[in-house]
Enzyme design. Structure first.
Site, PDB file in Angstrom:
ATOM      1  N   CYS A 159      26.196 -33.578   5.671  1.00 56.16           N
ATOM      2  CA  CYS A 159      26.678 -34.977   6.262  1.00 56.16           C
ATOM      3  C   CYS A 159      27.669 -35.073   7.266  1.00 56.16           C
ATOM      4  O   CYS A 159      28.227 -36.039   7.335  1.00 56.16           O
ATOM      5  CB  CYS A 159      26.867 -35.920   5.009  1.00 56.16           C
ATOM      6  SG  CYS A 159      28.284 -35.512   3.976  1.00 56.16           S
ATOM      7  N   ASP A 185      35.659 -32.080   7.362  1.00 54.42           N
ATOM      8  CA  ASP A 185      36.578 -31.771   6.668  1.00 54.42           C
ATOM      9  C   ASP A 185      36.640 -30.346   6.347  1.00 54.42           C
ATOM     10  O   ASP A 185      37.635 -29.692   6.320  1.00 54.42           O
ATOM     11  CB  ASP A 185      36.869 -32.728   5.455  1.00 54.42           C
ATOM     12  CG  ASP A 185      37.577 -33.836   5.686  1.00 54.42           C
ATOM     13  OD1 ASP A 185      38.225 -34.191   6.839  1.00 54.42           O
ATOM     14  OD2 ASP A 185      37.400 -34.990   4.864  1.00 54.42           O
ATOM     15  N   GLU A 220      33.581 -30.098   1.042  1.00 54.12           N
ATOM     16  CA  GLU A 220      34.263 -30.216   1.940  1.00 54.12           C
ATOM     17  C   GLU A 220      35.546 -29.544   1.828  1.00 54.12           C
ATOM     18  O   GLU A 220      36.616 -29.795   2.714  1.00 54.12           O
ATOM     19  CB  GLU A 220      34.567 -31.602   2.268  1.00 54.12           C
ATOM     20  CG  GLU A 220      35.248 -32.291   1.007  1.00 54.12           C
ATOM     21  CD  GLU A 220      35.502 -33.928   1.236  1.00 54.12           C
ATOM     22  OE1 GLU A 220      35.125 -34.342   2.634  1.00 54.12           O
ATOM     23  OE2 GLU A 220      35.147 -34.751   0.520  1.00 54.12           O
ATOM     24  N   HIS A 273      36.765 -43.905  14.927  1.00 57.07           N
ATOM     25  CA  HIS A 273      36.222 -45.046  15.036  1.00 57.07           C
ATOM     26  C   HIS A 273      35.722 -45.495  16.184  1.00 57.07           C
ATOM     27  O   HIS A 273      34.592 -46.021  16.510  1.00 57.07           O
ATOM     28  CB  HIS A 273      37.094 -46.315  14.691  1.00 57.07           C
ATOM     29  CG  HIS A 273      37.321 -46.860  13.360  1.00 57.07           C
ATOM     30  ND1 HIS A 273      36.027 -47.010  12.593  1.00 57.07           N
ATOM     31  CD2 HIS A 273      38.176 -46.778  11.974  1.00 57.07           C
ATOM     32  CE1 HIS A 273      36.112 -47.321  11.571  1.00 57.07           C
ATOM     33  NE2 HIS A 273      37.567 -47.257  11.150  1.00 57.07           N
TER      34      HIS A 273
END
Lengths: 568, 87
Positions: free
Chosen positions: A500, A453, A429, A187
């Site tokens: 992505c 991932d 992923e 974050h």
């Protein structure tokens, strides 16, 4: 003195340290003799809280917006309730300390709010708890540091940069951020990049190793923090800062350009977002669409399951901002690592290999139905595409497609509009999905490779674990082969293949993606222009020549070195 | 004492906005206003208690008012609720 951490948000910051610690609101319960004085102490704390919160609301109204400020005004309205205060005072008169009285009454109201069964009131329980924390901080004299009032040139040093802390930051006042935890995809990192604030993360114990007023240089591109710099070091840093700002300004030239390689192959360049309003920033940065809209915020920011209407409004809002550009929305990707009480997710020993994402959604059709119906309704307002996370087998995708078809029939009967040709794709992923990419490509309308991932699951290494982080690199031949396989399978089947993860924006890796034939890059909004530039620097032939050489190398280190050497 | 029954008509019930408007209405008068619902008494000057009661659209409640301006206060509150509380 120097510290080295993770270079999480590029740029140079020069300034003086402000250590920001989240206050610990612990206290020891006691019984009071002088109950009148204790009631007065509570009254004073409440008054201070109201004054402080009103000030905060005024700052918030200026820096963020009216809607966010309204939340704080709501807190003032709540704590101003004379009856609630009266109930607290009654407890104090019985000998209870102010802290206990506050906590008991606020918790009681929060619980009652949650028990009403009324959506709007249930959401307000969170506000009651915020009020409790705020007044408790006043009672204990541990007011949280207000990021909105930091002086110009501040270097924020903190354990972890949370979204709530970030809310108050004035752009321009904070030169850089240093944290004790977090990696490139935490974050803290995402927030810092979104605000274009240089950041160095994961320096152990830095909150104690630096003190308020220390002069530091933070290099968010290399991860180096220089303490008490010499005049020469300062001079060099100022030059580097100016160069960086100039480079950023240079990227402005790529606004309005197509995303093409040096030999003219056109690709699509999208942005990743976490909230509908982020789409606006992505469009400002000239993204050609949204390649990943994470929907978790709807569920994390709520104390009960978001309704179909609430979700519909959020998706529709993003769709309207994107106009008719593609908007890929990922369905709920959540599991036992997140504590969301109302979802009934249990703690698991291994949540990343457990009951999460599409597995949870298919088992909880009530939850998934709400989301898929909201997505279908919103699809009448833009080019929405549905992306399914954590797919490991074809059955999961066919199950989702069957559900979507059923909800379309419901809407036909209800006379509700939707896009009957809505695309449904797979977020690739997992190693399983990568290996059966050819099978999935027959059923999917598109692929989007989630490199974060995919790297973690392929290398079986948690990027947050210091001891195994050395394995977590997209440069590993295993990961690169996987990615190449997915792109070829998708291209062979004639479906769009995108990416992505963080790697889509890595200029060192871009020539490989060009060589593999990647059709769509989805990057953070702040990386859109830099990625467009990176793509423009390579011809397809040059990229293929480099890829051919790199794909024969045996180790991640060799791959990394070769790519670094070739980087433009 | 003023006492009159009224049915909630606004679809969202007593959520934050109507509840705070109602408390504002009560505050204009020199009277103690109480909402009685299923025998339970809810102080009319308390936003928190009104919200916590979770009174929903279609429910019938009783408004009581006592004090110097009990008639005016009771009338104003009943009319406000019957008119949909600004929703």
């Amino acid at each position: 003195m120097e510290f080295k951490g993770t270079a999480a948000s590029a740029g140079i910051g020069i300034g003086s340290v402000v250590v920001v610690e989240e206050p610990v609101l612990e206290y020891v319960s006691s019984t009071v003799e002088d109950t009148a004085a204790e009631a007065e102490r509570l009254g004073a704390a409440i008054e201070n809280y109201i004054e402080y919160t009103n000030e905060q609301a005024a700052v918030m109204r200026e820096s963020v917006g009216e809607k966010e400020a309204e939340i704080l005004i709501g807190h003032v309205v709540m704590i101003s309730d004379p009856y609630m205060k009266g109930e607290m005072v009654k407890l104090i008169e019985g000998g209870m300390c102010a802290e206990d009285a506050l906590v008991q009454i606020c918790d009681m109201f929060a619980t009652m709010f949650e028990a009403t069964g009324d959506e709007l009131t249930m959401q307000r329980a969170t506000d009651v708890r915020d009020v409790k924390t705020g007044v408790l901080a006043e009672l204990l004299n541990k007011r949280p540091v207000d990021m909105g009032t930091l002086p110009l040139g501040s270097i924020v040093v903190t354990h972890d940069l949370t979204p709530s802390m970030t809310a108050g930051i004035r752009p321009g006042a904070v030169e850089a951020v240093i944290t004790e935890t977090g990696g490139l995809t935490s974050h803290s990192a995402i927030l810092a990049r979104a605000m274009e604030i240089p950041a160095v993360l994961s320096i152990a114990g830095v909150c104690h190793r630096l003190a308020d007023g220390d002069q530091v240089i933070v290099d968010g591109s290399t991860g180096v923090v220089t303490v008490d710099p010499t005049e020469e070091q300062l001079e060099a840093a100022r030059e580097a800062q100016a160069a960086f700002i100039a480079e950023r300004a240079e990227l402005v030239k790529f606004i309005g350009c197509r995303s093409v390689t040096a030999s003219g192959e056109q690709v699509e360049l999208f942005a990743n977002i976490g909230k509908p309003e982020d789409a606006a920033q992505a469009m400002e940065r000239d993204a050609e669409g949204i390649g990943l809209f994470r929907t978790e915020f709807l569920f994390m920011d709520s104390t009960s399951m978001p309704t179909e209407d609430q979700q519909f409004e959020a998706y529709k809002k993003a769709a309207l901002i994107c106009k008719n550009k593609p908007l890929i929305i990922r369905t709920l990707d959540i599991g036992g690592d997140k504590e969301i009480e109302y979802m009934g997710l249990e703690r698991e020993d291994n949540p990343f290999m457990g009951f999460r994402a599409i597995r949870y959604c298919l088992a909880r059709e009530d939850v998934y139905r709400t989301q898929l119906r909201a997505l279908l309704r919103a699809s009448a307002f833009g080019e929405i595409r549905i992306m399914v996370p954590l797919v490991t087998c074809v059955d999961e995708l066919t199950a989702v497609k069957a559900l979507v078809k059923r909800y379309m029939q419901e809407f036909d009967q209800e006379g509700v509009a939707y896009n009957p040709d809505i695309q449904i794709g797979v977020m690739v992923e997992t190693p399983a999905a990568a290996v059966i990419a050819d099978l999935l490509a027959e059923e999917a309308d598109f692929f989007s490779i989630g490199t974060n991932d995919l790297t973690g699951y392929t290398m079986c290494a948690d990027r947050g674990n210091d001891k195994v982080r050395y394995l977590y690199s997209t440069c590993n031949p295993a990961v690169l082969r996987s990615i190449r396989n997915v792109i070829s399978a998708g291209n062979a089947a004639g479906i769009q293949v995108g990416m992505c993860g963080e790697s889509a924006a890595d200029p060192m890796l871009v020539p490989l993606w060009i060589a593999f034939g990647l059709g769509e890059y989805s990057v953070s909004a702040t990386s859109v222009l830099a990625t467009r530039k990176a793509i423009s620097l390579w011809t397809k032939d040059e990229a293929c020549a480099l890829a051919e050489k790199v794909m024969q190398l045996k180790t991640a280190t060799e791959v990394y070195d070769a790519l670094q050497e070739a980087a433009r | 004492m003023f006492s009159e029954k009224v049915t909630l008509v606004n679809p969202q019930g007593f959520h934050m906005r109507p509840a705070s408007l109602l408390v504002g209405e009560v505050g204009k008068y020199d009277a103690t206003v109480t909402i009685v619902r299923n025998g339970a008494e809810i102080p009319g000057n308390s936003l928190m208690a009104i919200m916590a009661a979770g009174i929903k659209c279609g429910e019938e409640i009783e408004i009581r008012a006592e004090g110097a301006q009990e008639a005016e206060a009771g009338r104003a509150v009943v009319d406000f609720i019957a008119a949909g509380m600004g929703d």
